[in-house]
Design a protein around this motif. Structure first.
Motif, PDB file in Angstrom:
ATOM      1  N   LEU A  58      36.832  64.698  87.756  1.00  0.00           N
ATOM      2  CA  LEU A  58      36.617  63.250  87.768  1.00  0.00           C
ATOM      3  C   LEU A  58      37.874  62.508  87.293  1.00  0.00           C
ATOM      4  O   LEU A  58      38.213  61.451  87.824  1.00  0.00           O
ATOM      5  CB  LEU A  58      35.434  62.890  86.874  1.00  0.00           C
ATOM      6  CG  LEU A  58      34.051  63.276  87.416  1.00  0.00           C
ATOM      7  CD1 LEU A  58      32.990  63.113  86.341  1.00  0.00           C
ATOM      8  CD2 LEU A  58      33.686  62.442  88.638  1.00  0.00           C
ATOM      9  N   LEU A  59      38.571  63.084  86.305  1.00  0.00           N
ATOM     10  CA  LEU A  59      39.822  62.467  85.851  1.00  0.00           C
ATOM     11  C   LEU A  59      40.860  62.511  86.963  1.00  0.00           C
ATOM     12  O   LEU A  59      41.597  61.535  87.178  1.00  0.00           O
ATOM     13  CB  LEU A  59      40.332  63.198  84.608  1.00  0.00           C
ATOM     14  CG  LEU A  59      41.561  62.587  83.922  1.00  0.00           C
ATOM     15  CD1 LEU A  59      41.245  61.175  83.432  1.00  0.00           C
ATOM     16  CD2 LEU A  59      42.019  63.472  82.772  1.00  0.00           C
ATOM     17  N   GLY A  60      40.911  63.634  87.691  1.00  0.00           N
ATOM     18  CA  GLY A  60      41.815  63.724  88.841  1.00  0.00           C
ATOM     19  C   GLY A  60      41.451  62.717  89.916  1.00  0.00           C
ATOM     20  O   GLY A  60      42.332  62.134  90.568  1.00  0.00           O
ATOM     21  N   LEU A  61      40.140  62.500  90.102  1.00  0.00           N
ATOM     22  CA  LEU A  61      39.693  61.517  91.087  1.00  0.00           C
ATOM     23  C   LEU A  61      40.130  60.114  90.690  1.00  0.00           C
ATOM     24  O   LEU A  61      40.525  59.311  91.541  1.00  0.00           O
ATOM     25  CB  LEU A  61      38.164  61.580  91.208  1.00  0.00           C
ATOM     26  CG  LEU A  61      37.522  60.774  92.334  1.00  0.00           C
ATOM     27  CD1 LEU A  61      37.935  61.333  93.682  1.00  0.00           C
ATOM     28  CD2 LEU A  61      36.005  60.801  92.208  1.00  0.00           C
ATOM     29  N   PHE A  62      40.080  59.830  89.387  1.00  0.00           N
ATOM     30  CA  PHE A  62      40.536  58.522  88.897  1.00  0.00           C
ATOM     31  C   PHE A  62      42.022  58.318  89.204  1.00  0.00           C
ATOM     32  O   PHE A  62      42.431  57.259  89.701  1.00  0.00           O
ATOM     33  CB  PHE A  62      40.278  58.433  87.393  1.00  0.00           C
ATOM     34  CG  PHE A  62      40.960  57.279  86.728  1.00  0.00           C
ATOM     35  CD1 PHE A  62      40.482  55.990  86.875  1.00  0.00           C
ATOM     36  CD2 PHE A  62      42.097  57.486  85.951  1.00  0.00           C
ATOM     37  CE1 PHE A  62      41.120  54.918  86.258  1.00  0.00           C
ATOM     38  CE2 PHE A  62      42.735  56.428  85.341  1.00  0.00           C
ATOM     39  CZ  PHE A  62      42.253  55.137  85.490  1.00  0.00           C
ATOM     40  N   PHE A  63      42.841  59.336  88.918  1.00  0.00           N
ATOM     41  CA  PHE A  63      44.279  59.215  89.182  1.00  0.00           C
ATOM     42  C   PHE A  63      44.562  59.162  90.687  1.00  0.00           C
ATOM     43  O   PHE A  63      45.492  58.478  91.129  1.00  0.00           O
ATOM     44  CB  PHE A  63      45.034  60.373  88.538  1.00  0.00           C
ATOM     45  CG  PHE A  63      45.141  60.267  87.041  1.00  0.00           C
ATOM     46  CD1 PHE A  63      45.772  59.179  86.457  1.00  0.00           C
ATOM     47  CD2 PHE A  63      44.599  61.237  86.215  1.00  0.00           C
ATOM     48  CE1 PHE A  63      45.868  59.065  85.077  1.00  0.00           C
ATOM     49  CE2 PHE A  63      44.688  61.133  84.844  1.00  0.00           C
ATOM     50  CZ  PHE A  63      45.323  60.046  84.267  1.00  0.00           C
ATOM     51  N   TYR A  64      43.768  59.872  91.480  1.00  0.00           N
ATOM     52  CA  TYR A  64      43.939  59.832  92.940  1.00  0.00           C
ATOM     53  C   TYR A  64      43.692  58.419  93.464  1.00  0.00           C
ATOM     54  O   TYR A  64      44.474  57.893  94.267  1.00  0.00           O
ATOM     55  CB  TYR A  64      42.975  60.826  93.594  1.00  0.00           C
ATOM     56  CG  TYR A  64      42.919  60.733  95.108  1.00  0.00           C
ATOM     57  CD1 TYR A  64      43.846  61.398  95.904  1.00  0.00           C
ATOM     58  CD2 TYR A  64      41.925  59.979  95.738  1.00  0.00           C
ATOM     59  CE1 TYR A  64      43.795  61.308  97.288  1.00  0.00           C
ATOM     60  CE2 TYR A  64      41.869  59.884  97.114  1.00  0.00           C
ATOM     61  CZ  TYR A  64      42.810  60.556  97.882  1.00  0.00           C
ATOM     62  OH  TYR A  64      42.754  60.455  99.252  1.00  0.00           O
TER      63      TYR A  64
END
Length: 627
Positions: free
Chosen positions: A204-210
């Motif tokens: 989810l953190l990666g999705l935020f940065f994406y």
């Protein structure tokens, strides 16, 4: 249709793979190595003789009298079965916290809590001031000697009156192998879910940065990231209860993990609301705020009494309100809740049906008894389950929205590419039209003098032929502006140029303003396919058949009417599955008709195709959204 089926197949394949992974990991979280419980029960002694000995006088007692005892010495005696030893049970485990004990095998002392006592059967007198072993989960574990089968096990025991709770004395048979397997499976049951939650947090953190990299501010995803992190901590802290060990998590306010792990997904769903957000706000902020506030206040010595109240139950108000407002948002056409609402109620239904199934099949009797005996404890267990459910559903929604946004961006880029192509073609057409207009203007005076000379000579037939030739040359000049809508103008100009090259006459009746609410990509899909199909059908006709295409577009109320009429020299066959005209080019073609039909359905209309009097009529009326 094929694309939709492919998507459903992809989701099904993903679900199967996920289930296979879970099925692969599940055996490492359970074990069939079970300890043998010999604990006397309230309903029966479970094979034990229960009695007291005073002055060598034996008096038999019941299990209820054993439970009601208050410090006096009781004896439990039974003959150990040889099958226990053959099955590998080599260790005897007893409760050394709430009961003081001395253990005998054929009257030989194996263990005593106090060596200073007179450890003989009938003479054991435990001190009432004994406070028990200090620590968590410290039980008596002793290895039984070889060939213990058929020997008599006697346990002298007295209840520790200093303990705050009371239970029957626990007695069970075990082994090092069973203990190892159960320890490993218990550790896996804690570690694997904790790792899964942490992986969800990382994803989810990666999705935020994406999303941030692509210019989309999706701060609400951080709420789910935090919830997944709290869930991982909540699971990891169970190590404190299963094992007498201390980890770096001791500084975490444990009492806040349950309300926060449920509150964060609730706040995420709150941020996804549109029309009903202000109505849902008090149902989420007041219960969550009070729960956190009471937990923090209860940490002070003068307010410790608050810790005895189940104020986390306030979050059930937020959960129930979410169900109501989720339906309202779904009815209002909220795209997020179109996905979340059915999944949410499906998940709730699965939880309830599973619970009912366990009760009906008799497998859930223990859980049912726990609900009756410890409703507050089971309430907290349910809150944890609902928190996990909302976290998973919120994650699914976040990933789905990200994928959809990426697809929309790709679609928009595709439409921009088509627009740029149309603009380039329009520039070429405008340049050609301007050149032809300039040439015609330059020759106009010559044409007028020629017509004047022919008129003076009275040569009417030659004048008529000359005018007919001049008219045809003028008709070949493409109009620069057909209507006010730039995309429609570009699409029709493109088709006019295409038809003009193959000698097809197009009759236009187009009145389209520039502020219609039909999406440009839908206009491109519908109009390009309609005109291309008409040009392709007419181009096969001989020139003497006067090939023509008639296009009508206008707005009436909230409807955009679009119709093409063209000649056709063959009978059009219909596709059995869709009912739309089938392509004569064979397999792999005919998707244009399906695409036009999907656009019509999107605007609450239907694509009508009919053939009559040697002509094909294709029409639809798109219901536009209110401006």
């Amino acid at each position: 249709m094929k694309k939709s089926n492919w998507k459903l197949g992809g989701f099904a394949l993903y679900a199967v793979i996920l289930l296979l992974i879970l099925g692969f990991l599940y055996p490492y979280m359970v074990t069939d190595a079970e300890k043998l419980f010999l604990t006397p029960m309230f309903e029966e002694a479970n094979g034990w003789e229960i009695y007291t000995l005073e002055n060598n006088v034996r008096e038999d007692k019941t299990t209820q009298e054993l439970f009601d005892s208050a410090g006096e010495t009781f004896y439990l005696s039974r003959t150990l079965d040889e099958q226990m030893e053959r099955d590998g049970f080599t260790i005897l485990e007893l409760d050394g916290v709430t009961w003081q004990q001395s253990i005998f095998l054929d009257e030989e002392l194996l263990y005593t809590v106090d060596p200073s006592l007179d450890n003989r059967i009938g003479f054991v007198d435990f001190p009432k001031e004994y406070r028990g072993l200090q620590g968590m989960g410290e039980y008596v574990r002793l290895s039984l000697p070889p060939n213990y089968g058929s020997k008599t096990l006697t346990i002298a025991l007295a209840f520790n009156t200093e303990t705050e709770y009371k239970s029957m004395p626990m007695v069970r048979m075990s082994s090092e192998d069973i203990q190892t397997q159960q320890t490993v499976s218990t550790a896996n049951r804690i570690a694997m879910p904790a790792i899964a939650y942490m992986m969800i947090a990382i994803m989810l953190l990666g999705l935020f940065f994406y999303n941030g990299y692509h210019g989309q501010k999706s701060y609400s995803i951080l709420l789910l990231t935090t919830a997944a992190f709290f869930q991982s901590l909540r699971v990891l802290l169970n190590f404190e209860f299963y094992f007498n060990s201390h980890f770096s998590l001791n500084f975490i306010p444990v009492e806040l993990l349950i309300p926060l792990s449920l509150g964060m997904p609730l706040l995420y769903m709150f941020t996804q609301m549109k029309r009903w957000r202000k109505w849902y706000a008090p149902f989420i902020f007041i219960p969550l705020g009070l729960s956190i506030l009471f937990h923090l206040i209860a940490r002070f010595p003068m307010f410790t009494f608050l810790s005895y109240y189940p104020y986390d139950a306030l979050l059930y108000v937020s959960l129930l309100a979410l169900g109501v407002f989720a339906v309202l948002e779904w009815k209002d056409g909220n795209k997020t809740y179109h996905l979340f609402t059915p999944l949410f109620f499906t998940g709730i239904a699965c939880i309830l049906l599973t619970a009912m199934g366990f009760v009906l099949t008799g497998k859930g009797e223990a859980e049912f008894v726990m609900v009756l005996r410890a409703p507050i404890l089971m309430m907290y267990e349910a809150l944890q389950r609902y928190g996990s459910l909302l976290l998973i559903l919120g994650g699914i929604v976040s990933f789905a929205l990200t994928v959809k946004n990426a697809a929309d961006i790709k679609s928009e880029l595709s439409i921009l590419s088509i627009k740029n192509e149309l603009i380039s073609e329009n520039i070429v057409n405008i340049q050609e039209s301007s050149t032809e207009i300039a040439t015609l203007r330059h020759d106009m005076l010559r044409h007028l003098y020629t017509l004047l000379d022919l008129s003076r000579k009275g040569e009417g037939e030659r004048i008529e032929n000359y005018l007919e030739k001049l008219t045809k040359e003028t008709e070949r000049i493409l109009p620069v502006k057909i209507c006010s809508h730039s995309v429609v103008n570009a699409l029709i100009s493109r088709s006019l140029a295409k038809a003009n090259k193959v000698g097809i006459q197009m009759d236009l009746h187009v009145e389209v303003p520039d502020d219609i609410t039909v999406a440009d990509n839908d206009l491109c899909t519908l109009l390009m396919n309609m005109l291309d199909n008409a040009i392709e059908a007419v181009s096969s006709l001989a020139k003497e058949e006067n090939p023509r295409i008639e296009l009508t577009m206008h707005v009436r109320g909230r409807y955009l009417f679009i119709e093409t009429i063209n000649s056709c020299d063959r009978i059009i066959l219909s596709d059995e599955k869709t009912g739309l005209p089938a392509s004569g080019k064979g397999e792999g073609h005919g998707y244009g008709m399906k695409a036009m039909s999907e656009v019509a359905k999107k605007y609450n209309s239907k694509l009508q195709v009919k053939q009559e009097n040697g002509k094909v009529i294709v029409r639809t009326a798109l219901l536009m959204k209110e401006k």
